[in-house]
Design an enzyme around this catalytic site. Structure first.
Site, PDB file in Angstrom:
ATOM      1  N   LEU B  13       0.816  -1.213   0.000  1.00 24.34           N
ATOM      2  CA  LEU B  13       0.000   0.000   0.000  1.00 24.34           C
ATOM      3  C   LEU B  13       0.845   1.257   0.000  1.00 24.34           C
ATOM      4  O   LEU B  13       0.578   2.206  -0.741  1.00 24.34           O
ATOM      5  CB  LEU B  13      -0.927   0.007   1.219  1.00 24.34           C
ATOM      6  N   ARG B 301      -5.995  -7.445  25.973  1.00 25.60           N
ATOM      7  CA  ARG B 301      -5.257  -8.253  25.016  1.00 25.60           C
ATOM      8  C   ARG B 301      -3.831  -8.572  25.467  1.00 25.60           C
ATOM      9  O   ARG B 301      -3.389  -9.714  25.345  1.00 25.60           O
ATOM     10  CB  ARG B 301      -5.218  -7.511  23.683  1.00 25.60           C
ATOM     11  N   GLU B 428       4.947   0.386   6.988  1.00 26.54           N
ATOM     12  CA  GLU B 428       5.331  -0.318   8.220  1.00 26.54           C
ATOM     13  C   GLU B 428       6.820  -0.149   8.516  1.00 26.54           C
ATOM     14  O   GLU B 428       7.220  -0.159   9.680  1.00 26.54           O
ATOM     15  CB  GLU B 428       4.979  -1.813   8.117  1.00 26.54           C
ATOM     16  N   LEU B 444      -3.338   0.293   7.699  1.00 28.44           N
ATOM     17  CA  LEU B 444      -3.642   0.612   6.305  1.00 28.44           C
ATOM     18  C   LEU B 444      -3.625   2.124   6.106  1.00 28.44           C
ATOM     19  O   LEU B 444      -3.145   2.633   5.098  1.00 28.44           O
ATOM     20  CB  LEU B 444      -5.010   0.047   5.926  1.00 28.44           C
TER      21      LEU B 444
END
Lengths: 275, 662, 272
Positions: B13, B301, B428, B444
């Protein structure tokens, strides 16, 4: 009660700690002769063809004890979404990442045959060159012709049904399964024949995808023109293998029919209006 | 004009968005990728992409709230200015993707549908089925294909980036090209470029099995690092608690399985070999429910990840003696499961061959995303508050509007440029946006934002800065030839090892790579200790020693994947050292970085970016400095997510950071 | 590239492919239906009470009436010419197109793939069959007929029976082979038409959805089954017809309608 359908994918309960033989069609490069080499691979639970090829890469010794080179193959995401690791397994085309050994070879000594796709030129071993598939996307102008990437507000509004329909078509990952299984799609080593040899289901379906978009349909005429010539929509033989081997279950035969209708209307329009 | 060229390495991307924006600026773009760009790792993203939208706005949400959430989720380790610019820009990204034809899910009336994601109380996540990343990547791929047909972008697919070519000058080092190798013909050649954009993604393969694609070695980032680019926050690696361990990789299993009532357990008896369904209820250990009676399986989490990890790795209590625990949905109605979780259950069924409606899933945490990456800089924008704000609440008036240029100065040539002039890092591989943990569905966004927004900076750099006076096209060919020779020599050295005979376990590159993954995964992912990290560093050094004698099994001069992999292993070992080193020096716990020996966040000492620079030849080539984090907009506050309120799990659940589904 | 796109050759391609599709239905398919219906009167002629009370006389008589009617059509040559041109066009292009495919039913044994493969096989066999059929019965190449029977349109049923049975006296081995060839050839042609009709709906874009294709499939299968019954009825009718009895009935018909004796003797002319 629920147990009957617990392991529904497997006809046989896989034997743990077994060895499976991989018979792999190998070729050192374009124009080189092909040969088969076999490897024994110890199977752990959850093994797939990729993990077995990784084992062979680390231990490139054939069943006859011959030292050989690691097998070359194409792979990417390993989640059946990038389309890279497509190959012919036991005669049928599919992605190798989602090919589970427990399903394909549940018994000791079972043999799995790996071959490169036959409709594309082999680069080496199981790696084939699918450039033609990407070029066919150029042929059908598989894009929305936007003015540019600067902020000009939202795109055309569409109904959830339209969006879902386009989404389904848009999950095509250009893996080439539909082309490999198509009796009308032929291997063309010479790039100059690509334009006139049958284009296959995937690009036809992409043409439909972009014809369905509010802005994308501006290029509809050009797409249909490109698909009316040799190698286009008319070369489809309706064997309908494409839809059966598509890992994303894209309704390819419906796309083919839809493009058929579009070119029918397009040709009549052109005949009677001269446009 | 035509002789000004920009090289983009990576076709995900970030790389594609950059290619589009830079090509539109009239510069020639050479786009390099190890795979056809349509097969880049961005296809794997599922959840969606965050942006403020009208529905949320009229409920009290704002771009500023998105900004605040992202900082909070990242435990304030991110520089705030680029984050503000990104969240302000986000709605424009969605509109553009919409125009490109991304089939976003629609409401009945035909507007873009939204879903709730972790880290926010507002629906601000746009999505396209369960394969949002794939759909966004395809949309950009199509636009790049159009530009390629028009001759504005040259694609070099199946070309592997080898090294950045820089000028010698150490103070004012400038990147003027790259060397790359055709993965089929094995030809190594140099490419001139006035600017080079690295958009090479994460480094999951360093950890062996991760949720990443097999191309995500981190090799390209490591090579830039070894060539002098700084690497930042290497220790910040996100581990997702529930993934499906596979023989080849780990595949993500969304947290919603637990949200719908899934229970996590292991057999009470260590090494119990029975099938899950044969183990009676009282011999099952629902360890999360037992340890956290309030939250049960819905503990935050990071706690879930740590508990599962501790149980398997330290206590050896994993199912079948392996690193896996049961995630059990079998007590629930299969029809309900199909309606609510059909998509993810199908993934499990396809890849494990077992129907999770009738058999408990076997899951384990898996390395998912690298918040750290190449260090980049920026020029601050026009927003300059006199003092940092406290927590921003919905309905509060945003202290700043969402115009372009508030956070960063649009088009400033140094935006997302590394310490090397002309060398940029997008996506990233850029450390800039996510701090110590990334919020779900922000990845994204950061990739496309980098490409579109900072692509302008690249164009401005090429048009207005050094390249305009001294273009890469005019540099001495000897520089490029020398770079090619250097890479040829490296490759030849590896190829020569074939004649030393077959590799043994010590010199087999695949085994070195495997052992690296095992070592660094156990020491430097979920729970870290100074001791464990130091031991790991020693092991990496030992692996590096073995690597010096590595032997290839293939001398082919055509499509030699072993060469490519072995070369990457060397670079992964370097990156692994940097990751572990960063973990050792960060003596605190922040976001994804959890040190058992330093369990608390320490803003005083470590509200700083770890910046590592490579000094070859010195005793320790990895020189770490800590740079202050830009916190001029928002005052850091404790990142609790209502952790103390153990009784009311439901109300706090949606307040958890969803860190990894995108 | 641009010039090639607009070249007449490319537009020609589309036209040819669509004419190929069309010609299979009109006129060839339509003719096939009529032809089978006519021929099948050799069996269902028993229902024609106007042709007398004797069952055999009804069958032979009805068939002969049909044949005479067709032979009496104005512009028959034009009709035949249209058919021949269409058949030639459809056959030549069909073979050319079929050669571009490589059947792969061994690897992908799906029913649809068999259907595709059979469409090609039925095309090849159908061409051979039609050639034989037209050559022996229309062009009078009786050297290709076992026993050398020459078909006469005045003694249509009897001479056809003799041609298919191998002799005027009844079955010979070669005659059984001819009958079998008729059975296989006609069956394949009916399949070829029914399946072609089904795929034409996709080609032209009439049936798009899978359900529509399925529904149209039932229609085509039904039509095909009906035609198959007609085809088999014809073959059974002629293959089991008694030559002498039929010739007698035909002779009687012609004497009523003053057919010249020369034409009558033509029926017995077995070796021109």
């Amino acid at each position: 009660m629920a147990h009957a359908s617990t392991i529904k994918n497997f006809k046989n309960t896989p034997k743990p700690d077994r060895t499976v033989q991989f018979r792999i069609k190998r070729c050192d490069g374009p124009g080189q002769p092909s040969r088969y080499e076999s490897f024994n691979v110890p199977i752990e639970s959850g093994s797939n063809v990729i993990s077995c090829l990784q084992y062979i890469a680390a231990n490139p010794i054939t069943v006859t004890g011959q030292k050989t080179t690691p097998v070359v193959w194409d792979a990417g995401c390993l989640e059946e979404i990038c389309g890279a690791c497509t190959m012919v397994i036991n005669g049928k085309v599919r992605q190798s990442c989602s090919c589970l050994i427990d399903e394909y070879a549940p018994h000791e000594g079972d043999v799995i045959t790996l071959e490169p796709m036959s409709k594309f030129p082999v680069v080496r071993d199981l790696w084939v060159d699918r450039q033609r598939l990407f070029e066919s996307l150029e042929k059908v102008s598989a894009w929305v012709p936007i003015d540019g990437s600067y902020d000009l507000g939202p795109g055309p509004q569409e109904t959830p049904q339209q969006s879902e329909m386009r989404y389904t078509l848009s999950t095509c990952m250009s893996c080439g399964c539909c082309l490999e299984a198509c009796p009308q799609y032929q291997k063309e080593d010479d790039a100059s024949s690509w334009d006139t040899s049958f284009i296959g289901a995937a690009p036809l379906s992409q043409a439909r995808l972009f014809n369905e978009h509010g802005t994308g349909r501006q290029l509809k005429g050009a797409r249909l023109d490109a698909l009316m010539g040799p190698g286009g929509i008319n070369d489809c033989g309706n064997a309908q293998n494409c839809v059966k081997v598509c890992p994303k279950e894209i309704p390819l035969t419906e796309s083919i029919a839809a493009v058929g209708r579009a070119v029918t209307i397009h040709s009549f329009t052109r005949f009677f209006t001269g446009k | 004009m035509a002789d000004k060229r920009v090289i983009i390495v990576g076709g995900g991307l970030a790389g594609l968005a950059a290619a589009i924006r830079i090509a539109e600026a009239g510069l020639a773009v050479d786009l390099f990728s190890m795979v056809p760009v349509k097969r880049s790792h961005s296809v794997c993203a599922q959840g969606g992409i965050n942006a403020c939208n009208e529905v949320a706005r009229q409920q009290g949400y704002s771009e500023y709230q998105h900004f605040d959430e992202t900082l909070y989720g990242g435990d304030y380790l991110a520089d705030q200015a680029p984050v503000l610019e990104m969240t302000n820009f986000a709605p424009k990204v969605i509109d553009l993707l919409d125009r490109m034809g991304v089939p976003f899910n629609r409401t009945a009336e035909g507007f873009r549908d939204l879903r709730l994601f972790g880290g926010s109380l507002f629906k601000r996540t746009h999505f396209s089925g369960a394969t949002t990343g794939q759909q966004l990547l395809y949309a950009l791929d199509e636009q790049v294909r159009k530009l390629a047909v028009q001759g504005k972008i040259n694609k070099y697919e199946f070309w592997e980036f080898l090294w950045p070519i820089c000028t010698e000058d150490t103070d004012d080092k400038r990147c003027i090209g790259i060397t790359a190798q055709d993965m089929r013909t094995m030809q190594i050649r140099s490419f001139r470029g006035d600017a080079v954009v690295m958009a090479t993604g994460g480094c999951g393969l360093v950890f062996g099995k991760s949720t990443n694609s097999i191309i995500c070695t981190g090799g390209a980032a490591s090579r830039c690092y070894q060539a002098g680019a700084w690497y930042a926050n290497p220790e910040m690696i996100q581990v997702h608690p529930t993934a499906i361990p596979g023989a080849d990789k780990c595949r993500l299993m969304s947290e919603s399985a637990r949200g719908e009532g899934g229970r996590v357990w292991v057999p009470r008896k260590k090494g119990d070999a029975r099938q899950a369904r044969d183990i009676p209820e009282n011999e099952r250990w629902y360890f999360l429910e037992e340890k956290y009676p309030g939250y049960g399986n819905l503990v935050p989490r990071d706690i879930a990840t740590r508990e599962i990890f501790d149980l398997c790795v330290n206590q050896d209590m994993g199912v079948d003696g392996q690193n896996q625990v049961y995630l059990d949905l079998t007590h629930m109605d299969p029809g309900y499961l199909t309606r609510k979780l059909g998509g993810i259950l199908e993934i499990y069924e396809k890849f494990v061959g077992v129907d999770p409606r009738f058999e408990p899933m076997k899951i384990f945490p898996a390395v998912h995303y690298s918040m750290g990456g190449m260090w980049t800089q920026y020029t601050p924008g026009s927003y300059e508050p006199s003092s940092p704000h406290g927590m921003h609440n919905p309905f509060d008036t945003s202290p700043v509007d969402s115009d372009i240029g508030k956070g960063m100065a649009l088009g400033a040539p140094n935006n997302m440029q590394t310490n090397i002039k002309g060398l940029y890092a997008f996506g990233e591989v850029n450390f800039a946006y996510h701090g110590a943990t990334r919020l779900g569905a922000n990845a994204l966004l950061s990739c496309i934002f980098d490409g579109l927004y900072n692509g302008v900076s690249v164009a401005n750099y090429v048009n207005d800065c050094e390249p305009s006076k001294n273009p890469a096209a005019q540099f001495d060919q000897n520089i490029y030839d020398a770079a090619v020779k250097q890479e040829q020599a490296k490759a030849q050295k590896l190829l020569n090892s074939v004649s030393d005979g077959p590799a043994d376990d010590a010199t087999n590159p695949y085994k070195i790579g495997y052992e690296l993954g095992v070592e660094i995964t156990s020491a430097s992912t979920v729970v870290k200790t100074g001791k464990g990290l130091s031991a790991c560093l020693d092991k990496i050094h030992a692996l590096n020693d073995r690597y010096q004698n590595v032997r290839l099994g293939d001398a082919a001069s055509w499509t030699n994947q072993t060469l490519s992999y072995t070369r990457a292993i060397g670079d992964m070992l370097v990156l692994a050292e940097v990751i572990v080193k960063g973990g050792i020096l960060r003596e605190e716990s922040r976001g994804s970085h959890y040190r058992l020996d330093f369990p608390d966040r320490n803003d005083e000492k470590f509200l700083k970016t770890t910046v590592v620079s490579y000094q070859p030849g010195s005793d320790d080539p990895h020189q770490v400095t800590f740079r202050d984090v830009d916190t001029r907009f928002v005052k850091p506050r404790p990142r609790t997510y209502g952790k103390t309120d153990t009784k009311n799990a439901e109300s706090t659940k949606s307040d958890q950071p969803e860190t990894a589904t995108a | 590239m641009a010039t090639q796109k607009n070249s007449p050759l490319r537009q020609h391609h589309f036209l040819l492919r669509r004419l190929h599709s069309l010609s299979g239905i009109v006129p060839i398919g339509v003719f096939l239906i009529l032809h089978l219906t006519t021929n099948a009167t050799i069996l269902w002629g028993v229902l024609n009470s106007r042709a007398g009370s004797d069952m055999l006389a009804r069958r032979v008589g009805t068939f002969q009436e049909e044949v005479s009617f067709i032979n009496g059509l104005p512009a028959l040559l034009l009709i035949e010419l249209t058919l021949w041109i269409s058949l030639g066009f459809h056959s030549i292009l069909g073979v050319y197109y079929a050669f571009s495919g490589r059947p792969n039913v061994r690897e992908y044994p799906y029913p649809d793939n068999w259907r595709y493969t059979l469409q090609r096989v039925s095309g090849y066999v159908g061409i051979l069959f039609i050639f034989y059929h037209v050559a022996t019965l229309r062009w009078g190449w009786s050297f290709l007929v076992p026993g050398g029977t020459q078909w006469s349109h005045n003694f249509a049923a009897s001479t056809l029976a003799a041609a298919m049975q191998g002799s005027e006296q009844g079955y010979t081995v070669a005659g059984i082979a001819v009958s079998l060839f008729y059975f296989v050839g006609v069956s394949l042609l009916v399949y070829h038409f029914a399946n072609g009709l089904w795929t034409a709906a996709i080609t032209w874009g009439l049936t798009i959805s899978e359900q529509a294709q399925k529904r149209w499939g039932f229609v085509c299968a039904g039509l095909g089954a009906g035609m198959m019954l007609l085809a088999w009825a014809s073959i059974i009718g002629f293959a089991t017809l008694d030559y002498d009895a039929a010739a007698e009935i035909e002779g009687a018909m012609h004497s009523e309608t003053n057919i010249p004796a020369a034409a009558q003797s033509h029926a017995d002319n077995t070796n021109p």
